[in-house]
Write an enzyme that holds these catalytic residues in place. Structure first.
Site, PDB file in Angstrom:
ATOM      1  N   THR A  24       0.810  -1.221   0.000  1.00  0.00           N
ATOM      2  CA  THR A  24       0.000   0.000   0.000  1.00  0.00           C
ATOM      3  C   THR A  24       0.841   1.267   0.000  1.00  0.00           C
ATOM      4  O   THR A  24       2.040   1.249   0.255  1.00  0.00           O
ATOM      5  CB  THR A  24      -0.923   0.040   1.241  1.00  0.00           C
ATOM      6  OG1 THR A  24      -0.128   0.216   2.415  1.00  0.00           O
ATOM      7  CG2 THR A  24      -1.759  -1.220   1.356  1.00  0.00           C
ATOM      8  N   ASP A  25       0.147   2.377  -0.230  1.00  0.00           N
ATOM      9  CA  ASP A  25       0.760   3.683  -0.052  1.00  0.00           C
ATOM     10  C   ASP A  25       0.574   4.091   1.413  1.00  0.00           C
ATOM     11  O   ASP A  25       0.056   3.312   2.220  1.00  0.00           O
ATOM     12  CB  ASP A  25       0.158   4.713  -1.028  1.00  0.00           C
ATOM     13  CG  ASP A  25      -1.338   4.939  -0.829  1.00  0.00           C
ATOM     14  OD1 ASP A  25      -1.893   4.574   0.235  1.00  0.00           O
ATOM     15  OD2 ASP A  25      -1.961   5.501  -1.757  1.00  0.00           O
ATOM     16  N   ALA A  26       0.946   5.310   1.767  1.00  0.00           N
ATOM     17  CA  ALA A  26       0.878   5.765   3.164  1.00  0.00           C
ATOM     18  C   ALA A  26      -0.551   5.787   3.705  1.00  0.00           C
ATOM     19  O   ALA A  26      -0.757   5.713   4.916  1.00  0.00           O
ATOM     20  CB  ALA A  26       1.515   7.145   3.288  1.00  0.00           C
ATOM     21  N   VAL A  29      -3.966   2.379   0.874  1.00  0.00           N
ATOM     22  CA  VAL A  29      -4.592   2.016  -0.398  1.00  0.00           C
ATOM     23  C   VAL A  29      -3.549   1.261  -1.226  1.00  0.00           C
ATOM     24  O   VAL A  29      -2.395   1.682  -1.311  1.00  0.00           O
ATOM     25  CB  VAL A  29      -5.058   3.272  -1.156  1.00  0.00           C
ATOM     26  CG1 VAL A  29      -5.629   2.912  -2.521  1.00  0.00           C
ATOM     27  CG2 VAL A  29      -6.081   4.045  -0.329  1.00  0.00           C
TER      28      VAL A  29
END
Length: 144
Positions: A24-26, A29
Site C-alpha cells: 500500500t501507499d501511506a 490504499v
C-alpha cells in the site's frame, strides 16, 4: 490464505492474496504496481498447479514466459488487510504465447481489477520468441 481453489468460472484458477502494508501507499490504499505482483503470483501458481516448475523448465529447455503485453482496468481500490482473490483463465493460446484473462476481487465478490495479460514463451539465451513445446503445460489447449 495460501490455498489455490477452482473458481466459479469454468477453466479458471483462483489464488488468494491478503493486502499487507508493503502493498500500500501511506494511506493504506493498494499501490497500482502491487496488482501486477498479485497477478504474476497467480499465474505462477497456476503453472505450479499444472505441475510446471518454472526453474526446472528454464534449466532444461532454456525457455521462460515473459509478459508481452497487458491491458488493465482499475475498477476499485483494495485496502490494507483486504482478502483478495486473483483469477487466471486461459483466453487464447498461440504457438509462442498465451493470453490470460485475470481478475482481482475482494472476498465479498467486488471486482477491483480486470486484465488481459499476454505472456510470450522466450528462448532466454537468445531473447527470441520460441514455440511452446507440445504437452509442456498439461491443462493448456493445443495451438490452433
Amino acid at each position: 490464505m495460501s490455498e489455490a481453489t477452482p473458481s466459479s468460472a469454468p477453466d479458471s484458477f483462483r489464488w488468494p492474496v491478503r493486502v499487507y502494508w508493503e502493498d500500500t501507499d501511506a494511506g493504506g490504499v493498494v499501490y497500482h504496481a502491487s496488482y501486477l505482483r498479485f497477478m504474476e503470483r497467480a499465474r505462477t501458481e497456476w503453472l505450479r498447479a499444472q505441475g510446471i516448475d518454472q526453474s526446472a523448465v528454464k534449466e532444461t529447455t532454456g525457455l521462460a514466459f515473459l509478459v508481452r503485453e497487458m491491458q488493465i482496468d482499475f475498477l476499485r481500490a483494495a485496502l490494507l488487510d483486504d482478502e483478495l482473490s486473483v483469477t487466471v483463465a486461459v483466453q487464447e493460446r498461440r504457438a509462442a504465447s498465451i493470453l490470460f484473462a485475470q481478475t482481482i476481487s475482494r472476498a465479498d465478490g467486488t471486482q477491483l481489477i480486470r486484465a488481459q495479460v499476454r505472456v510470450a514463451c522466450v528462448d532466454i539465451r537468445r531473447m527470441r520468441p520460441a514455440q511452446i513445446p507440445a504437452g509442456m503445460i498439461p491443462g493448456l489447449p493445443p495451438h490452433k
